[in-house]
Design a protein around this motif. Structure first.
Motif, PDB file in Angstrom:
ATOM      1  N   SER A 253       0.832  -1.211   0.000  1.00  0.00           N
ATOM      2  CA  SER A 253       0.000   0.000   0.000  1.00  0.00           C
ATOM      3  C   SER A 253       0.863   1.256   0.000  1.00  0.00           C
ATOM      4  O   SER A 253       0.500   2.269  -0.601  1.00  0.00           O
ATOM      5  CB  SER A 253      -0.952  -0.009   1.198  1.00  0.00           C
ATOM      6  OG  SER A 253      -0.226  -0.109   2.415  1.00  0.00           O
TER       7      SER A 253
ATOM      8  N   TYR B 134       0.885   4.301  -2.646  1.00  0.00           N
ATOM      9  CA  TYR B 134       0.753   5.696  -2.234  1.00  0.00           C
ATOM     10  C   TYR B 134       1.866   6.546  -2.837  1.00  0.00           C
ATOM     11  O   TYR B 134       1.633   7.684  -3.260  1.00  0.00           O
ATOM     12  CB  TYR B 134       0.784   5.805  -0.706  1.00  0.00           C
ATOM     13  CG  TYR B 134       0.534   7.211  -0.213  1.00  0.00           C
ATOM     14  CD1 TYR B 134      -0.757   7.707  -0.103  1.00  0.00           C
ATOM     15  CD2 TYR B 134       1.592   8.052   0.117  1.00  0.00           C
ATOM     16  CE1 TYR B 134      -0.996   8.996   0.329  1.00  0.00           C
ATOM     17  CE2 TYR B 134       1.365   9.344   0.549  1.00  0.00           C
ATOM     18  CZ  TYR B 134       0.068   9.816   0.652  1.00  0.00           C
ATOM     19  OH  TYR B 134      -0.159  11.097   1.068  1.00  0.00           O
TER      20      TYR B 134
ATOM     21  N   ILE C 222      -6.113   5.275  -1.244  1.00  0.00           N
ATOM     22  CA  ILE C 222      -4.874   4.526  -1.033  1.00  0.00           C
ATOM     23  C   ILE C 222      -4.310   4.821   0.349  1.00  0.00           C
ATOM     24  O   ILE C 222      -3.810   3.920   1.041  1.00  0.00           O
ATOM     25  CB  ILE C 222      -3.850   4.864  -2.132  1.00  0.00           C
ATOM     26  CG1 ILE C 222      -4.376   4.402  -3.501  1.00  0.00           C
ATOM     27  CG2 ILE C 222      -2.505   4.223  -1.843  1.00  0.00           C
ATOM     28  CD1 ILE C 222      -3.495   4.798  -4.666  1.00  0.00           C
TER      29      ILE C 222
ATOM     30  N   LEU D 270      -6.167   2.808   2.807  1.00  0.00           N
ATOM     31  CA  LEU D 270      -5.729   1.408   2.740  1.00  0.00           C
ATOM     32  C   LEU D 270      -4.427   1.233   3.508  1.00  0.00           C
ATOM     33  O   LEU D 270      -4.254   0.256   4.247  1.00  0.00           O
ATOM     34  CB  LEU D 270      -5.547   1.004   1.275  1.00  0.00           C
ATOM     35  CG  LEU D 270      -5.073  -0.427   1.016  1.00  0.00           C
ATOM     36  CD1 LEU D 270      -6.153  -1.423   1.411  1.00  0.00           C
ATOM     37  CD2 LEU D 270      -4.696  -0.609  -0.456  1.00  0.00           C
ATOM     38  N   HIS D 271      -3.513   2.150   3.331  1.00  0.00           N
ATOM     39  CA  HIS D 271      -2.214   2.060   4.000  1.00  0.00           C
ATOM     40  C   HIS D 271      -2.355   2.267   5.502  1.00  0.00           C
ATOM     41  O   HIS D 271      -1.676   1.598   6.291  1.00  0.00           O
ATOM     42  CB  HIS D 271      -1.280   3.125   3.415  1.00  0.00           C
ATOM     43  CG  HIS D 271       0.099   3.113   3.977  1.00  0.00           C
ATOM     44  ND1 HIS D 271       0.978   2.070   3.801  1.00  0.00           N
ATOM     45  CD2 HIS D 271       0.768   4.033   4.729  1.00  0.00           C
ATOM     46  CE1 HIS D 271       2.121   2.341   4.408  1.00  0.00           C
ATOM     47  NE2 HIS D 271       2.017   3.525   4.984  1.00  0.00           N
TER      48      HIS D 271
ATOM     49  N   LEU E 299      -6.611  -0.042   6.399  1.00  0.00           N
ATOM     50  CA  LEU E 299      -7.312  -1.028   5.567  1.00  0.00           C
ATOM     51  C   LEU E 299      -8.797  -0.699   5.418  1.00  0.00           C
ATOM     52  O   LEU E 299      -9.604  -1.582   5.152  1.00  0.00           O
ATOM     53  CB  LEU E 299      -7.152  -2.442   6.147  1.00  0.00           C
ATOM     54  CG  LEU E 299      -5.722  -2.962   6.285  1.00  0.00           C
ATOM     55  CD1 LEU E 299      -5.722  -4.326   6.953  1.00  0.00           C
ATOM     56  CD2 LEU E 299      -5.053  -3.031   4.921  1.00  0.00           C
TER      57      LEU E 299
ATOM     58  N   SER F  58      -1.392  -1.224  11.079  1.00  0.00           N
ATOM     59  CA  SER F  58      -0.308  -0.338  10.670  1.00  0.00           C
ATOM     60  C   SER F  58       0.598  -0.001  11.846  1.00  0.00           C
ATOM     61  O   SER F  58       1.813   0.139  11.677  1.00  0.00           O
ATOM     62  CB  SER F  58      -0.859   0.944  10.035  1.00  0.00           C
ATOM     63  OG  SER F  58      -1.719   1.631  10.923  1.00  0.00           O
TER      64      SER F  58
END
Length: 477
Positions: free
Chosen positions: A58, A62, A162, A165-166, A169, A179
């Motif tokens: 991810s 990004y 994005i 997501l990073h 999620l 993360s």
């Protein structure tokens, strides 16, 4: 994720970094510590690597999203260069006509030829924490489009998705645990791998930096794993440290320490005379809240405000935050590329006088370093070069994980090192090590909790192995 096994014929005897095998006390120290580092690296490599892999993939997306955003949203972001830029007030008026239900909270004037002006609005149709950006042609006042905009960097839907997501999620607070777990272990895994690599290869120094060639083998895979990790370790540690500043639990601890050390990021004071005071410091009167009701009373207009700010040296990329009740305008430079331009001023809407100034050079050193670190993590400090470097680091991490699993998979579940070797560590070294581990585990909770889980699993594995051994001995007796 170097998963080393002393039983493997490819593995060289451990040596102390920078010393020969007969280096006496230093050799004994490293030989005592190496099993612990190896065991920790083993568990982190097998269990934490999937989370790191998600973060790396991810993160790679990004890093590439900045250029993708310019392509996908070219219609909104770019216009043909005209003869003369219209007054900013006229551009804002065009945006409000296009979206009468929105409330203008900030304006990003066009900062270069062919770029649109971005008018940010609070709008009921966009989710909380996100503004509606109306893109206006600064030469014709034509509205080019409307898109949700997120954060101080003005991320548009593609980059925002994005980023989500990073970060989590798209699972909210629950997803942020992934993360934080990845960021908590990245520096441990990277530094542990570095120690293992430089501690086992000393005779041929070139082999530390240049991977081996030849037919495919575990030794060659280990060589690529070690050399790429060596080149990437500094960047990976930086990503881990800056990533933790956004985390839920470690981030709070980092913020508290930063405040205690006087490193909090200051803000320009925009409180009008006679307005209710909030008891904060001189440069803490204007927050980021753009949901407050619009100010009433005399207003010199946004064009006069921008001129007053430019007279104080505010140039280039900027954000003009409109006044809320009891506050004035805040005009902030937003150019985070090195050298950064992040000065700001507060302007009285009644007469256009500058009420307060704040220069980036006056930030506490710790606040400046935090700003640099975060912007480098986001890929904005050095522009395209920064983004390519982040992409390279993400790709390196992906390869390190793949190579690590490739070495481990044929020998799973693996035996990283014989049990009980920690008893060989001298108490004068073991006790400070345990104390430091406890402090770090408390300060970085996801690291501490997962480390305790690893210890419990390791203990359970040991008990099961002993029970099996006793059972086998009883059957053969």
């Amino acid at each position: 994720m170097t998963i080393d096994d002393p039983a493997c014929p490819d593995t060289a005897p451990p040596t102390t970094p920078g010393r020969t095998a007969g280096s006496g006390e230093a050799k004994g120290t490293w030989n005592a510590l190496r099993p612990l580092v190896l065991r920790l690296h083993f568990y982190a490599g097998v269990v934490i690597a999937p989370f790191l892999l998600i973060a790396a993939v991810s993160g790679l997306l990004y890093a590439l999203s900045f250029q993708a955003e310019e392509i996908v949203y070219a219609h909104e972001l770019e216009v043909p260069v005209g003869d003369e830029i219209l007054p900013l007030s006229q551009q804002v008026h065009a945006a409000t006509e296009a979206n009468p239900d929105g409330t203008v909270t900030a304006v990003w004037p066009s900062a270069e030829d062919g770029a649109t002006t971005r008018v940010l609005m609070a709008d009921p149709d966009v989710e909380e924490g996100t503004s509606l950006a109306v893109f206006v042609d600064p030469y014709t006042a034509e509205v080019r489009g409307q898109l949700p905009s997120y954060g101080s960097s003005g991320a548009l839907p593609l980059r925002t998705w994005i980023d989500g997501l990073h970060r989590d999620l798209h699972l909210g607070d629950l997803g942020r645990n992934y993360s934080e777990l990845a960021a908590s272990w990245l520096w441990v895994t990277a530094l542990g791998g570095l120690l293992l690599w430089i501690g086992r290869r000393t005779k041929n120094r070139r082999a530390l930096f240049v991977p081996e060639r030849g037919p495919k083998s575990r030794r060659r895979t280990l060589s690529w794993h070690g050399t790429v990790g060596l080149w990437a370790v500094a960047g990976l540690v930086m990503l881990s440290a800056t990533g933790l500043t956004w985390s839920r639990y470690a981030g709070e601890n980092i913020g508290a320490v930063q405040d205690q050390l006087g490193g909090a990021t200051p803000t320009v004071s925009a409180t009008l005379e006679g307005a209710a005071a909030d008891g904060s410091s001189e440069h803490a009167g204007h927050g980021a809240g753009h949901e407050a009701p619009a100010a009433t009373g005399p207003d010199v207009g946004i064009d006069a405000v921008v001129e007053a700010a430019r007279a104080k040296g505010i140039e280039g990329r900027m954000s003009v935050v409109l006044p809320a009740e009891g506050t004035g305008y805040v005009v902030k430079e937003t150019d985070t590329q090195f050298p950064v331009h992040l000065d700001s001023v507060a302007v009285n809407p009644a007469d256009g006088t500058v009420m307060d100034e704040l220069r980036f050079a006056d930030y506490p050193v710790l606040a400046q370093l935090t700003r640099f670190g975060i912007d480098m993590h986001m890929g904005v400090t050095f522009g395209l070069v920064n983004q390519l470097a982040l992409a390279a680091l993400a790709l390196a991490l992906i390869l390190l994980i793949v190579w690590g699993y490739r070495m481990w998979w044929p020998r799973r579940p693996g035996r990283p090192v014989a049990r009980g070797t920690w008893r060989k560590i001298p108490p004068t070294m073991l006790l400070p090590l345990l104390a430091a581990t406890a402090v770090v585990g408390w300060f970085v909770p996801m690291l501490g909790l997962s480390l305790v889980a690893f210890l419990l699993v390791d203990l359970a594995r040991g008990l099961v192995a002993r029970a099996r051994a006793r059972s086998q001995r009883s059957r053969t007796a």
